[in-house]
Design an enzyme around this catalytic site. Sequence first.
Site, PDB file in Angstrom:
ATOM      1  N   THR A 185     -63.980 -38.463-127.325  1.00  0.00           N
ATOM      2  CA  THR A 185     -63.026 -38.951-126.330  1.00  0.00           C
ATOM      3  C   THR A 185     -61.837 -39.533-127.093  1.00  0.00           C
ATOM      4  OG1 THR A 185     -64.028 -41.139-126.326  1.00  0.00           O
ATOM      5  CG2 THR A 185     -64.884 -39.559-124.730  1.00  0.00           C
ATOM      6  N   TRP A 443     -55.582 -52.897-102.338  1.00  0.00           N
ATOM      7  CA  TRP A 443     -55.379 -51.941-103.423  1.00  0.00           C
ATOM      8  C   TRP A 443     -54.065 -51.192-103.244  1.00  0.00           C
ATOM      9  CZ3 TRP A 443     -58.969 -52.481-107.032  1.00  0.00           C
ATOM     10  CH2 TRP A 443     -60.251 -52.843-106.676  1.00  0.00           C
TER      11      TRP A 443
END
Length: 535
Positions: A185, A443
């Site tokens: 990654t 949010w």
Amino acid sequence: MLGQMMEAPLLISNTIDFAAKFHPDVEVVSRTVEGPIHRTSYGEIARRSRKLARAVQRLGVQSGTRVATIAWNTHRHLELYFGVSGMGSVLHTINPRLSSEQMDYVVHHAEDHVLFFDRSFLPLAARLMQASNPIKHFVLMGSEKDRASGDPGGLKYYDELVDEASSDYEWPQFDERTASSLCYTSGTTGDPKGVLYSHRSTILHSYCVTMADSLALSNRDVTLPVVPMFHVNAWGVPYAAAMVGSKLVFPGPGLDGPRLLDLVEQEGVTSLLGVPTVWMNLLNEARVRDVKLSSVEKVVIGGSAAPPSMIEGFELGHDVRVLHAWGMTETSPLGTVCRALRKHDEMSSEDRRKLQAKQGRPLFGVDLRIVDDQEQVLPHDGVAAGHLQIRGSWVASSYFKTESSHAHREGWFATGDIACIDPDGYVLLTDRSKDVIKSGGEWISSIGLEGAAMECPGVAQAAVIATPDEKWVERPLLVVVKESETQVDSEQILEFLRAKVPKFWVPERVEFVDALPLGATGKVLKRELREIFAS
Ligand code: AMP
């Protein structure tokens, strides 16, 4: 009672053997690092992959040995994909954009025995040659005939290594769970983590790439993977293309708009795959030349959210269908692909494009769910947003040389993405969990706000980060790269957004930059933006 069917292990070597037997003349075209276009075929790739397997054996590579590459998408890299994994060793594709420390880390961690690299990466290889690390052989992916005066002593050259090896090599048969390739990654937080794919996971994933409701890669496609072979096995395209005998067109180091457009036109490319930033350049170039992408039928966009303006640009400007897909290094990468269902046939094209901005539905072979902070499963109602988790046959069960990780829990992998899932199973990603913006307890989706900002005329790229706020705890800040020839200002952008998104999403501030900082896999480095602007 057991079934009475043949036991044929799912091995990567089968894909290239099949291509050599049933699609031997299908072309593999590469823009080489040296410059000219190189043409070969699956038959030839298969023959040379076997020779390569012999050659690496002579370098001491055995079953399980890690063989590294730092290379562009080319025919030689393809031969390494089949030759190295096919013989039972592990292909470790290194991302050349890793920092020196990260590169040293992955080479040591993987215990790479050989490094194959393209000439463009000679400085990286020369540095590794000077350093202490496990690499015993350095192979330049070119011919000794092109040896340059600055080439360090002790290098081996790919073409001669392969030419000199015998082709009387039979692929070994082994357990399909054997490791085949390794990809780290990008490690934006902490050290990079190794994802170790197996032959079985790779083959099952490749079948999935060819499924009609997935990317539908087929023999009819002329496929140009711009997604690098050093990032999640180029989304599994090399194996899947061999499986179906799709003509492959590799861009080598030519990832700019003009060279990509040349390849698309010259080779009659039907299928493109890559991250959004690449497509911006291609669309720009097509606009400058005033041409249509007439051969292209579909473009697969993943790695970052496909902005609605880009989906529209491809569809209205070029009659090219966008397939928006989501996945991760840990998921091989296919997790979801966005295709309309039969029941959407009557949808207006505007609504269908809105649907396409979602990341799509899971494909058979993986399962998805969203959970809240207490790991309680949330409903698929298109409203509840939670932490996206995935499990399945091509999802990593742990990281290389690590028994357990925070992300692996009770059979699920926590992706770090925040999403909602609607009753039809369509996933809409709103954020990475570390990038979420919570303003006055609500949010705000940075992905949603970025997509809306990029629809504003004059805005080329947009990124949204959270900034601390006394009253609302956090407020979004919009960072914009303008299109070169336009003079859009912040008030115009904010005015545009007021008509597009909920009122409380509209930022108070817009900052303009010449370019957004990008990480090793082409994603915007929001951490860097926060460091620059958050205060
Ligand atoms: P990587 O492992 O480098 O491929 O990064 C995986 C991450 O990229 C995912 O967890 C997402 O945050 C992001 N990503 C991948 N595809 C998409 C997409 N279609 N839309 C938004 N984010 C995406």
